[in-house]
Design an enzyme around this catalytic site. Structure first.
Site, short mmCIF file in Angstrom:
data_model
loop_
_atom_site.label_atom_id
_atom_site.label_comp_id
_atom_site.label_asym_id
_atom_site.label_seq_id
_atom_site.Cartn_x
_atom_site.Cartn_y
_atom_site.Cartn_z
N SER A 101 0.79 -1.23 0.00
CA SER A 101 0.00 0.00 0.00
C SER A 101 0.82 1.28 0.00
O SER A 101 0.26 2.37 -0.09
CB SER A 101 -0.95 0.01 1.20
OG SER A 101 -2.03 -0.86 0.98
N LYS A 104 0.11 3.66 -2.72
CA LYS A 104 -0.97 4.65 -2.62
C LYS A 104 -0.42 6.07 -2.55
O LYS A 104 -1.16 7.03 -2.78
CB LYS A 104 -1.85 4.36 -1.40
CG LYS A 104 -2.71 3.10 -1.54
CD LYS A 104 -3.59 2.89 -0.31
CE LYS A 104 -4.60 1.76 -0.50
NZ LYS A 104 -4.01 0.44 -0.32
N SER A 159 -5.92 2.60 4.76
CA SER A 159 -5.41 1.96 3.55
C SER A 159 -6.53 1.28 2.80
O SER A 159 -6.35 0.19 2.23
CB SER A 159 -4.30 0.96 3.90
OG SER A 159 -3.37 0.86 2.87
#
Length: 391
Positions: A101, A104, A159
């Site tokens: 993640s 991101k 997340s």
């Protein structure tokens, strides 16, 4: 979909307000102008030594009396100065690994400028249909109405892959978002990153590197919205029937949760985990007038919290070694071929360093362009022009 700006204020606890952060990140030009003359001639500074970041293993150029780099088990890591872009030390900086993640950060860099935070959107079943099994979720529900700012809290704090899917759909669809992320990475000089799933979900062939993630984190700190979201500790998220529930940032180095001691001066940025990537973390912290960015990818020892403790030790080393090492490379590799600010300018009230007027002008131009783009997207959404499908 309706567009509006609610008067309801989401309760957030920020580790550092965006304005304070922007005031503390010196412009690269000012930082370089303040460097001492390495040759002691009183003239122009000597040319920087060539980058060592393409070499395998740990790279550091210690001056006499500098502290030794701590031993960490991560497969790859980078310690860099957010103001100047100097990489103080690194280990296999360009090794291509699954990012989880932490990808991101690139998603936010790409999509944040396109959508005003106050835009409201009712989520459809189609937008949630392709969220991968086992994904981290914030709790977006079919038929629920959310502000864009709520969805970003879901991305940065929990997340939430469900929030990522909705935001991607609002800005062109899944594949189009991945393509724009890839282009944004190249524009920043991040050549190790291959984007296939914008949420960081494990996908064969999707990779990034400690170097690229440090580039993304540093670039994110220049964006006030990114800086605010990544520093948010907790927030209220819309639930069913008009209710709300609390969410908390899963970055334990920021929150001090689960037995991990909070790091003093930590700004954010983003943690991640998948079974393929292991634990990953991009972190930024401030001490005095200096901000460091550290990336740690997949520690091999110490369990699930090792990523935080290894990041802590690298941050401690970076602050202790600042000014006592020569850089082994730069995060500015992608900016050399084109003009523009390399970091957020420093306002006059923030300290003795002054940002160049050209930095302010370029930053203003970027902000203006982002504002025009956001307005155009908002108008398009208002006219109902979102008959797009994720592909």
């Amino acid at each position: 979909m309706t567009i509006g700006f609610s008067s309801r204020t989401v309760r957030t606890t920020c580790a550092l307000c965006a304005a304070g952060l922007l005031a503390l990140l010196p412009g690269a030009a000012a930082a370089r102008a303040g460097r001492p003359d390495p040759a002691g001639t009183g003239g122009s500074p000597a040319a920087a030594p060539p980058s060592a970041l393409d070499r395998p293993g740990t790279q550091v150029r210690l001056r006499p009396g500098a502290p030794e780099v701590p031993e960490v088990s991560a497969l790859s890591w980078v310690v860099a100065d957010a103001g100047s872009g100097d990489v103080l030390a690194a280990h296999d900086a360009h090794r291509r690994l699954p990012p989880a993640s932490t990808l991101k950060t690139l998603f936010a860099l790409t999509v944040l400028p396109a959508l005003p935070g106050g835009v409201r959107h009712q989520v459809s079943a189609r937008e949630l249909a392709e969220v991968g099994p086992g994904s981290s979720l914030v709790g977006v529900t079919e038929g629920g109405t959310y502000r864009v700012s709520d969805l970003w809290n879901g991305v940065f704090l929990n997340s939430g892959n469900d929030a990522v899917h909705v935001l991607a759909d609002l800005t062109g669809g899944w594949s189009a978002t991945a393509a724009r992320m890839q282009a944004r990475a190249r524009d920043l000089g991040a050549r190790d990153t291959h984007v296939l799933s914008p949420d960081g979900y494990d996908t064969p062939g999707q990779v990034s590197s400690a170097y690229d993630l440090a580039v993304f984190g540093r670039a994110g700190l220049r964006n006030p919205d990114f800086a605010r979201y990544c520093a948010t500790v907790d927030a209220m998220f819309p639930g069913e029937h008009g209710e709300t529930f609390g969410i908390k940032n899963t970055n334990r180095l920021l929150t001090g949760a689960d037995g991990v001691e909070r790091y003093p001066g930590l700004i954010g940025i983003k943690n991640g985990y998948t079974s393929n990537a292991g634990n990953t973390l991009v972190a930024a912290a401030r001490r005095g007038g200096r901000v460091l960015v550290v990336t740690v990818m997949n520690p091999q020892e110490g369990g699930g919290h090792a990523v935080y403790e290894e990041t802590r030790s690298l941050l401690d080393w970076g602050f202790a070694a600042a000014g006592r090492v020569d850089p082994v490379g730069s995060l500015d590799a992608g900016d050399r071929a084109r003009p523009g600010p390399a970091a957020v300018p420093t306002p006059a009230a923030a300290g003795p360093e002054r940002a160049a007027a050209t930095d302010w002008a370029a930053t203003g131009a970027v902000a203006g362009a982002a504002g025009l783009g956001a307005g155009a997207v908002a108008l398009g959404l208002h006219l109902g022009l979102r008959g797009r499908r994720r592909d």
